[in-house]
Design a protein around this motif. Structure first.
Motif, mmCIF file in Angstrom:
data_model
loop_
_atom_site.group_PDB
_atom_site.id
_atom_site.type_symbol
_atom_site.label_atom_id
_atom_site.label_comp_id
_atom_site.label_asym_id
_atom_site.label_seq_id
_atom_site.Cartn_x
_atom_site.Cartn_y
_atom_site.Cartn_z
ATOM 1 N N ARG A 42 43.530 -63.357 98.097
ATOM 2 C CA ARG A 42 43.981 -64.558 98.599
ATOM 3 C C ARG A 42 43.517 -65.810 98.047
ATOM 4 O O ARG A 42 44.326 -66.802 97.668
ATOM 5 C CB ARG A 42 43.580 -64.428 100.178
ATOM 6 C CG ARG A 42 44.048 -63.749 101.166
ATOM 7 C CD ARG A 42 43.562 -63.668 102.568
ATOM 8 N NE ARG A 42 43.986 -62.655 103.300
ATOM 9 C CZ ARG A 42 45.394 -62.780 104.119
ATOM 10 N NH1 ARG A 42 45.836 -64.073 104.101
ATOM 11 N NH2 ARG A 42 45.808 -61.985 104.877
ATOM 12 N N LEU A 43 42.372 -65.879 97.552
ATOM 13 C CA LEU A 43 41.800 -66.949 96.778
ATOM 14 C C LEU A 43 42.631 -67.060 95.529
ATOM 15 O O LEU A 43 43.202 -68.297 95.216
ATOM 16 C CB LEU A 43 40.449 -66.701 96.398
ATOM 17 C CG LEU A 43 39.463 -67.847 95.791
ATOM 18 C CD1 LEU A 43 38.167 -67.682 95.777
ATOM 19 C CD2 LEU A 43 39.810 -68.012 94.079
ATOM 20 N N LEU A 44 42.911 -66.217 94.684
ATOM 21 C CA LEU A 44 43.498 -66.413 93.366
ATOM 22 C C LEU A 44 45.221 -66.657 93.612
ATOM 23 O O LEU A 44 45.798 -67.435 92.885
ATOM 24 C CB LEU A 44 43.465 -65.081 92.443
ATOM 25 C CG LEU A 44 44.012 -65.235 91.163
ATOM 26 C CD1 LEU A 44 43.031 -66.340 90.115
ATOM 27 C CD2 LEU A 44 43.873 -64.011 90.566
ATOM 28 N N SER A 45 45.583 -66.119 94.661
ATOM 29 C CA SER A 45 47.071 -66.454 94.998
ATOM 30 C C SER A 45 47.185 -67.700 95.473
ATOM 31 O O SER A 45 48.271 -68.215 95.300
ATOM 32 C CB SER A 45 47.703 -65.522 96.170
ATOM 33 O OG SER A 45 46.955 -65.798 97.363
ATOM 34 N N GLY A 46 46.151 -68.350 95.674
ATOM 35 C CA GLY A 46 46.352 -70.060 96.332
ATOM 36 C C GLY A 46 46.873 -70.876 95.155
ATOM 37 O O GLY A 46 47.292 -71.945 95.292
#
Length: 298
Positions: A165-169
């Protein structure tokens, strides 16, 4: 930082290889121009790959610029553009939060993280002011990841989902709604893959130090090595993430970067994952050309 996201060299022609090196050097230069010499130490292949995903349709010609690592001949690098700037900003933010997270963990061996945090403090302030949404999301997910680690979360999926979720941000920074959706999916599964590959790569060291590693409770490990059955289960999970990345990749035309991205998703990640699980991956041995020499290292 990581450094696992590499294309397979054998599927790239000489032009693609040169273009990838120029993008890598371009990101290094943008990091230095925006955040100073210290920021160049966080340069890695993963955020070079991110820049390729974000690149605008046009690709300018590479130019030869002076290089502190190659002072005699310099290096070919691509000029600064919004993709390289976004990749640089996000790499600084993530590196700073990773350093702060490491400093909050119990145990010794924190001198390097303290030095990194100090060196990047000014850069982080500037980057977070440029990308407040990504900074806020990164802080939220890193705090969640810290809680899961303190609770010794028994699954590998929940912490992997957090980093994913962090990277997809990063995709929230993309204006085109279709490309934003494609990148949201691609980066989510890439983030999950990176987290689990990094866990496998760090397993022996984490077991020896008593640090949290999601693979230890997930597979009830009594040593710092994965038994064959656990290795097969993890490999299947990693491969599933790669297949979902590929499905997202096929929904967008990445122009001149398509061959490099394809060589990364459809072979490079498989090769890196296999070498990590076989305990033969050594990041320092991957070549200075910033391309994976699969014949030599795998």
């Amino acid at each position: 930082m990581f450094g696992y996201v590499l294309p397979s060299e054998r599927h790239l022609n000489p032009e693609d290889q040169a273009r990838f090196r120029a993008a890598y050097c371009g990101l290094c230069r943008v990091l230095g121009e925006r955040y100073g010499l210290a920021a160049r130490c966080i340069l890695n292949y993963d955020f070079t790959f991110l820049a390729l995903l974000l690149w605008p349709p046009e690709v300018e010609e590479a130019v030869c610029r002076p290089c502190i690592a190659h002072p005699v001949h310099g290096r070919e690098c691509l000029p600064a553009n919004p993709a390289l700037e976004l990749a640089a900003d996000c790499s600084v933010i993530l590196a700073w939060w990773q350093a702060r997270d490491a400093l909050a963990d119990p145990g010794g061996g924190k001198l390097a993280y303290r030095a990194l945090s100090g060196a990047l403090s000014g850069a982080y302030e500037r980057a977070s002011s440029c990308r407040p949404a990504f900074d806020s999301g990164t802080r939220e997910q890193m705090e969640r990841l810290g809680r899961l680690e303190r609770e010794n979360c028994p699954t590998m999926d929940e912490p992997a989902d957090t980093f994913a979720r962090l990277l997809s941000g990063v995709s929230a920074e993309v204006a085109d709604p279709v490309k934003r959706r494609v990148l949201e999916q691609l980066l989510y599964h890439l983030g999950r893959w990176i987290y689990l590959v990094d866990a496998a790569d760090d397993l022996a060291g984490d077991f020896a130090s008593g640090s949290y590693n999601p693979l230890i409770p997930r597979f009830s490990l009594y040593s710092g090595a994965l038994p064959e059955e656990a290795k097969e289960t993890l490999a299947a999970s990693l491969d599933h993430s790669i297949r979902l990345m590929g499905a997202a990749f096929e929904l967008w035309d990445f122009g001149l970067w398509s061959n490099i991205i394809r060589a990364t998703i459809y072979e490079g990640l498989f090769l890196v994952g296999k070498s990590v699980l076989d305990r033969t991956f050594h990041a320092r041995r991957w070549p200075r050309s910033a391309l994976g020499r699969s014949k030599e290292t795998l």
